[in-house]
Design a protein around this motif. Structure first.
Motif, PDB file in Angstrom:
ATOM      1  N   PHE A  94      -7.581   1.090   2.626  1.00 45.97           N
ATOM      2  CA  PHE A  94      -6.232   0.616   2.303  1.00 45.97           C
ATOM      3  C   PHE A  94      -6.098  -0.889   2.482  1.00 45.97           C
ATOM      4  CE2 PHE A  94      -5.464   5.130   3.183  1.00 45.97           C
ATOM      5  CZ  PHE A  94      -4.770   5.466   2.040  1.00 45.97           C
ATOM      6  N   LYS A 143      -1.321   0.079  -2.068  1.00 46.59           N
ATOM      7  CA  LYS A 143      -2.401   0.850  -2.665  1.00 46.59           C
ATOM      8  C   LYS A 143      -1.847   2.017  -3.492  1.00 46.59           C
ATOM      9  CE  LYS A 143      -6.249   0.293  -1.669  1.00 46.59           C
ATOM     10  NZ  LYS A 143      -7.385  -0.495  -2.225  1.00 46.59           N
ATOM     11  N   ASP A 188      -0.627  -0.288   9.091  1.00 50.80           N
ATOM     12  CA  ASP A 188      -1.110  -0.439   7.715  1.00 50.80           C
ATOM     13  C   ASP A 188      -0.079  -0.020   6.682  1.00 50.80           C
ATOM     14  OD1 ASP A 188      -3.545  -1.238   8.758  1.00 50.80           O
ATOM     15  OD2 ASP A 188      -4.377   0.783   8.747  1.00 50.80           O
ATOM     16  N   VAL A 225      -0.430   4.351  11.610  1.00 46.50           N
ATOM     17  CA  VAL A 225       0.067   4.232  10.240  1.00 46.50           C
ATOM     18  C   VAL A 225       0.939   2.985  10.102  1.00 46.50           C
ATOM     19  CG1 VAL A 225       1.561   5.291   8.509  1.00 46.50           C
ATOM     20  CG2 VAL A 225      -0.058   6.704   9.780  1.00 46.50           C
ATOM     21  N   ILE A 257      -4.760   9.510   2.734  1.00 48.40           N
ATOM     22  CA  ILE A 257      -3.927   9.119   3.873  1.00 48.40           C
ATOM     23  C   ILE A 257      -4.112  10.093   5.025  1.00 48.40           C
ATOM     24  CG2 ILE A 257      -1.532   8.907   4.669  1.00 48.40           C
ATOM     25  CD1 ILE A 257      -0.816   7.781   1.954  1.00 48.40           C
ATOM     26  N   ILE A 261      -0.772   0.513   2.709  1.00 53.06           N
ATOM     27  CA  ILE A 261      -0.700   1.862   2.126  1.00 53.06           C
ATOM     28  C   ILE A 261       0.254   1.871   0.941  1.00 53.06           C
ATOM     29  CG2 ILE A 261       0.000   4.253   2.557  1.00 53.06           C
ATOM     30  CD1 ILE A 261      -0.887   3.849   5.478  1.00 53.06           C
TER      31      ILE A 261
END
Length: 598
Positions: free
Chosen positions: A518, A407, A400, A397, A428, A404
């Motif tokens: 994402f 987005k 990104d 996670v 997610i 994230i």
């Protein structure tokens, strides 16, 4: 001139006339009846498996990548183990030309290999020819009994070598072009470069390994029965050492104990008090991947049965007469023990062809091929790897986190509200499964609860966090990431998943069904692979088995043994193998195990 009976004439007509779709013939012989039914289909080539032989010539034979009409994509499958066979069984899209390459022309039900070593189950009962598995499929399948020794990703070729002697010139090599490559060749036994292991130990990964162990066990008893052997030498010859306290090592030790005490002592009564079975494990306990209750029960049962379990014993050298171990609990002292037969059942290693391929694609110094969550080899759109030869490199996670955030922040306000985040929460959790695991561990209903921790003075609906606060809230999520175990259950599920992706490739190209991209636009074509654990077994001998089932349920005892029988019988690949294995189990109950060593 050869006489041809009426029955032979009808039989030849059945086989020779492909235009017949259905035929019913009734013979009447002396008042009795014989009914023959035919459901023949034209041999269109779509439902036939063929074995294509390339004509040898100077240089490497080349098999082109597509059909003459150029419409079919060629899928090359390397391996006929759990992953490769599961892929072939579930592939239904007839728009592919499938080429299967493996030095083993059958699928082996490896969980029953320990049973083969002691004659509980016969080798033929747990194998199914790969041609039988795919011959009735609507997919065009070709098979070559050969071994891949090189993968050329740049030119989309695999180079193979036949393991059959086809001519006087020795080995025959050929190359196969591919549009998609599925690597499912499994792994080899890992000796960790310990001196003497490869030369003096038996392994337990293939049918041939189990047959060698079976012969060696009987040979040890026969040698110990010779009149010229002293009692001291008999004790050494009848000392069986199992190295590795995982499921395979534990099951083999239990099978061997039952074999000796229920069958062999009747044939070799003088050996009864001389046989010794030792199980060596480098860590503190055997069956470390199981619940602690199972581990404790297994160790106690083995102690009652007389199986010597030595934990914290790390093997450092194996000679033809002794095994040297480093005792971790006793200050690292080195001890040696004589043995008659040693079985190495710990760790898996990378095959040479995979090691060379990883260097080629920039993945050196890895244990296995790294793939993404869709089983694609990292950096390639046309190569997939599954089973023991690969490992899924789940994306973090934190890698990104900025993408994230952007987005989810649809209004580009620079802050993220609870409602904005809730809209992408499902995507997610699907793209990053560690998020769901982290929420479960922290007993949070949603990730909004984590965001609220950063803004504890406001109500949930008004929570707004910036990128820095958002990063802090998710900073511990990646701690839940775990690699999947190298088991048959994982490999079979991966093969089934990848076949489903190939079956729906065109449909999902037009209508993607995966999570949001994402770092890009739109959605991924498919949902990522997710492993579903259905439990695991540890047979402990004496008709007792330990079972760890979903939901942290643990079952130990005789009832679990019958559950083990039921599950394994249902998982066998064909009705033929099911019938043979059940027959072997019945024979063992009535007549005992086969002690011929053949």
């Amino acid at each position: 001139m050869e006489k041809i009976t009426a029955f032979q004439r009808f039989s030849r007509a059945f086989r020779g006339n492909s235009s017949l779709t259905k035929m019913l013939i009734v013979f009447t012989v002396s008042g009795g009846g014989l009914v023959a039914y035919s459901d023949a289909k034209p041999d269109s080539g779509m439902n036939a498996i063929t074995s294509t032989e390339a004509k040898p010539h100077n240089g490497t034979n080349v098999i082109p990548s597509s059909e003459a009409d150029g419409k079919k994509k060629r899928v090359v499958v390397l391996g006929t183990g759990w992953a490769g066979t599961s892929f072939l069984k579930n592939l239904k899209n007839s728009s592919y030309d499938v080429q299967v390459i493996s030095p083993r022309n059958y699928f082996a039900f490896t969980p029953l290999l320990p049973s083969v070593t002691c004659g509980t189950v016969e080798p033929r009962s747990i194998v199914e020819p790969i041609r039988n598995i795919v011959r009735k499929k609507s997919v065009d399948v070709h098979y070559w009994e050969a071994e891949c020794f090189k993968i050329d990703a740049d030119n989309k070729k695999v180079y193979c070598r036949s393991n059959l002697t086809t001519d006087l010139n020795g080995e025959e090599e050929f190359s196969v072009d591919y549009d998609y490559l599925v690597i499912a060749i499994g792994a080899r036994a890992n000796t960790f470069n310990i001196p003497g292991v490869a030369e003096n130990c038996h392994f337990l990964k293939e049918i041939e390994d189990a047959q060698r162990i079976r012969r060696t066990v009987i040979d040890c008893f026969e040698r110990a029965s010779l009149p010229s052997i002293t009692d001291e030498e008999r004790k050494k010859i009848l000392h069986f050492v199992v190295i590795g306290g995982g499921p395979t090592g534990v099951e083999f030790a239990a099978e061997l104990h039952d074999y000796v005490n229920e069958d062999l002592v009747k044939l070799y009564p003088k050996a009864k008090d001389l046989v010794k079975i030792t199980l060596l494990e480098a860590t503190d306990h055997i069956l470390n991947m199981f619940d602690k209750r199972i581990t404790a029960f297994a160790e106690e049962k083995f102690q009652r049965d007389g199986i010597d379990v030595k934990t914290g014993a790390m093997v450092v050298k194996v000679s033809d007469k002794e095994i040297s171990t480093k005792e971790v609990k006793n200050g690292g002292n080195i001890y040696s023990m004589p043995y008659g037969m040693a079985v190495w059942s710990t760790g898996i290693g990378t095959r040479p062809v995979i090691m060379n391929f990883m260097k080629q694609i920039g993945q050196p110094n890895r244990r296995a091929l790294a793939t993404d969550e869709w089983l694609r080899v990292e950096g390639s759109d046309s190569i997939y790897a599954l089973g023991d030869c690969a490992t899924i490199n789940q994306r973090k996670v934190m890698e990104d986190i900025c993408a994230i955030f952007r987005k989810a922040d649809k209004d580009n306000s620079g802050t993220l509200t609870a409602n904005e985040f809730q809209e992408v929460l499902d995507d997610i959790c699907e793209r990053y499964p560690q998020v769901g695991l982290y929420l479960k561990q922290k007993q949070k209903n949603s990730l909004v609860d984590l965001l609220k921790d950063s803004k504890a003075d406001v109500v949930k609906e008004s929570v707004e966090v910036n990128l820095e606060e958002f990063t802090v809230a998710l900073s511990q999520v990646d701690s839940q990431m775990k690699n999947l175990p190298a088991t048959a259950q994982v490999a079979a599920q991966q093969g089934s998943y990848l076949a489903d992706c190939f079956n729906r490739m065109e449909k999902c190209e037009k209508n993607p069904e995966g999570p949001l991209r994402f770092r890009g636009e739109g959605r991924h074509r498919f949902r990522p692979f997710r492993y579903k654990h259905f439990g695991q077994f540890a047979p402990l001998g004496g008709e007792q088995t330990a079972a760890q089932l979903p939901g942290d349920l643990v079952s130990i005892g005789y009832s679990s043994q019958w559950l083990w029988y039921s599950v394994y019988a249902s998982k066998l690949v064909s009705w033929r193998t099911r019938a043979l294995v059940i027959s072997d189990w019945g024979r063992r109950f009535i007549f005992g195990r086969d002690s011929s060593g053949i």
